[in-house]
Scaffold this motif. Structure first.
Motif, short mmCIF file in Angstrom:
data_model
loop_
_atom_site.label_atom_id
_atom_site.label_comp_id
_atom_site.label_asym_id
_atom_site.label_seq_id
_atom_site.Cartn_x
_atom_site.Cartn_y
_atom_site.Cartn_z
N GLN A 83 -61.81 -53.55 2.33
CA GLN A 83 -61.32 -52.69 1.25
C GLN A 83 -61.47 -51.22 1.61
OE1 GLN A 83 -59.75 -53.76 -1.55
NE2 GLN A 83 -59.29 -51.61 -1.89
N LEU A 84 -62.56 -50.87 2.25
CA LEU A 84 -62.79 -49.49 2.67
C LEU A 84 -61.70 -49.04 3.64
CD1 LEU A 84 -66.17 -48.02 3.60
CD2 LEU A 84 -64.35 -47.85 5.24
N LEU A 85 -61.43 -49.85 4.65
CA LEU A 85 -60.40 -49.50 5.63
C LEU A 85 -59.01 -49.51 5.00
CD1 LEU A 85 -61.73 -51.38 8.78
CD2 LEU A 85 -61.86 -48.94 8.28
N ASP A 86 -58.77 -50.43 4.09
CA ASP A 86 -57.48 -50.45 3.38
C ASP A 86 -57.28 -49.18 2.56
OD1 ASP A 86 -56.78 -52.88 4.41
OD2 ASP A 86 -57.19 -54.03 2.59
N ILE A 112 -61.64 -39.32 11.82
CA ILE A 112 -61.12 -39.90 13.06
C ILE A 112 -59.59 -39.95 13.01
CG2 ILE A 112 -60.98 -42.02 14.43
CD1 ILE A 112 -63.93 -42.51 13.56
N VAL A 113 -59.04 -40.39 11.89
CA VAL A 113 -57.59 -40.45 11.74
C VAL A 113 -57.01 -39.04 11.78
CG1 VAL A 113 -55.70 -41.06 10.16
CG2 VAL A 113 -57.63 -42.61 10.45
N ASN A 114 -57.66 -38.12 11.12
CA ASN A 114 -57.16 -36.75 11.05
C ASN A 114 -57.16 -36.07 12.42
OD1 ASN A 114 -56.10 -34.54 9.77
ND2 ASN A 114 -58.07 -33.77 9.07
N GLN A 115 -58.08 -36.42 13.29
CA GLN A 115 -58.14 -35.83 14.61
C GLN A 115 -57.00 -36.29 15.52
OE1 GLN A 115 -62.05 -36.79 16.02
NE2 GLN A 115 -63.05 -35.25 14.73
N ASN A 116 -56.42 -37.45 15.23
CA ASN A 116 -55.36 -37.99 16.07
C ASN A 116 -54.25 -38.58 15.20
OD1 ASN A 116 -53.94 -38.79 18.27
ND2 ASN A 116 -55.45 -40.26 19.01
N LEU A 117 -53.60 -37.74 14.43
CA LEU A 117 -52.61 -38.20 13.46
C LEU A 117 -51.44 -38.93 14.10
CD1 LEU A 117 -52.44 -35.21 10.97
CD2 LEU A 117 -53.34 -37.49 10.53
N PHE A 118 -50.96 -38.44 15.22
CA PHE A 118 -49.78 -39.06 15.84
C PHE A 118 -50.06 -40.47 16.32
CE2 PHE A 118 -48.71 -34.52 16.37
CZ PHE A 118 -47.57 -34.53 15.59
N HIS A 119 -51.28 -40.74 16.68
CA HIS A 119 -51.65 -42.09 17.10
C HIS A 119 -51.58 -43.07 15.94
CE1 HIS A 119 -53.71 -45.29 19.23
NE2 HIS A 119 -54.64 -45.33 18.29
N TYR A 120 -51.96 -42.61 14.76
CA TYR A 120 -52.03 -43.48 13.59
C TYR A 120 -50.77 -43.43 12.72
CZ TYR A 120 -56.92 -43.78 14.84
OH TYR A 120 -58.09 -44.00 15.52
N TYR A 158 -53.57 -42.49 3.86
CA TYR A 158 -52.84 -41.78 4.92
C TYR A 158 -51.39 -42.22 5.00
CZ TYR A 158 -56.52 -38.93 6.79
OH TYR A 158 -57.46 -37.96 6.94
N GLN A 159 -51.11 -43.49 4.79
CA GLN A 159 -49.71 -43.94 4.82
C GLN A 159 -48.90 -43.28 3.71
OE1 GLN A 159 -49.69 -45.16 8.13
NE2 GLN A 159 -47.85 -45.85 7.16
N ASN A 160 -49.50 -43.13 2.53
CA ASN A 160 -48.82 -42.44 1.44
C ASN A 160 -48.53 -40.99 1.81
OD1 ASN A 160 -48.81 -44.72 -0.14
ND2 ASN A 160 -50.61 -44.14 -1.31
N LYS A 161 -49.49 -40.32 2.45
CA LYS A 161 -49.26 -38.94 2.89
C LYS A 161 -48.17 -38.88 3.95
CE LYS A 161 -52.20 -36.61 0.49
NZ LYS A 161 -51.77 -35.64 -0.48
N PHE A 162 -48.20 -39.81 4.90
CA PHE A 162 -47.18 -39.84 5.94
C PHE A 162 -45.80 -40.07 5.34
CE2 PHE A 162 -50.51 -41.54 9.14
CZ PHE A 162 -50.94 -40.26 9.41
N ASP A 163 -45.71 -40.98 4.37
CA ASP A 163 -44.42 -41.26 3.72
C ASP A 163 -43.90 -40.04 2.97
OD1 ASP A 163 -44.54 -43.83 4.69
OD2 ASP A 163 -45.19 -44.73 2.81
N ASN A 164 -44.79 -39.31 2.29
CA ASN A 164 -44.36 -38.10 1.59
C ASN A 164 -43.86 -37.04 2.56
OD1 ASN A 164 -44.84 -39.00 -1.00
ND2 ASN A 164 -46.94 -38.27 -1.03
#
Length: 102
Positions: free
Chosen positions: A76-79, A41-49, A85-91
């Motif tokens: 914990q699952l959602l975290d 779901i996150v991968n389908q709409n990256l700019f939103h997240y 994804y936040q780590n990937k976005f930061d990189n």
């Protein structure tokens, strides 16, 4: 970056029966499947997240995972998905360099 590295948690027991092992394995597989669903779901709409904070992310994803797994694992699952994804976005943001052309 939120977390530099994340290791899986391990559980070892000498008195683990086959049935209990199958239950734990089934739970672990269902958690992995739900993580994959949220990740898709996150991968389908990256700019939103991309700039979404953790609490808003959890609030938005909670209805999707609420009835699929015990509430003990939802946060914990959602975290885990959010941090990954936040780590990937930061990189990606660190590697983007723009030259100022005059």
């Amino acid at each position: 970056m939120k977390v530099k590295s994340r290791y899986s948690r391990s559980f070892y027991s000498d008195g683990l029966s086959d049935t209990k092992y199958r239950e734990i394995h089934a739970l672990a597989m269902s958690i992995q499947e739900i993580k994959n669903e949220v990740s898709e779901i996150v991968n389908q709409n990256l700019f939103h997240y991309l700039e979404m904070d953790k609490h808003r992310f959890q609030k938005e994803m909670l209805p999707l995972v609420k009835n699929k797994i015990s509430s003990h694992f939802v946060k914990q699952l959602l975290d885990d998905v959010y941090v990954a994804y936040q780590n990937k976005f930061d990189n990606i943001k660190k590697r983007l360099k723009f030259q100022h052309v005059k």
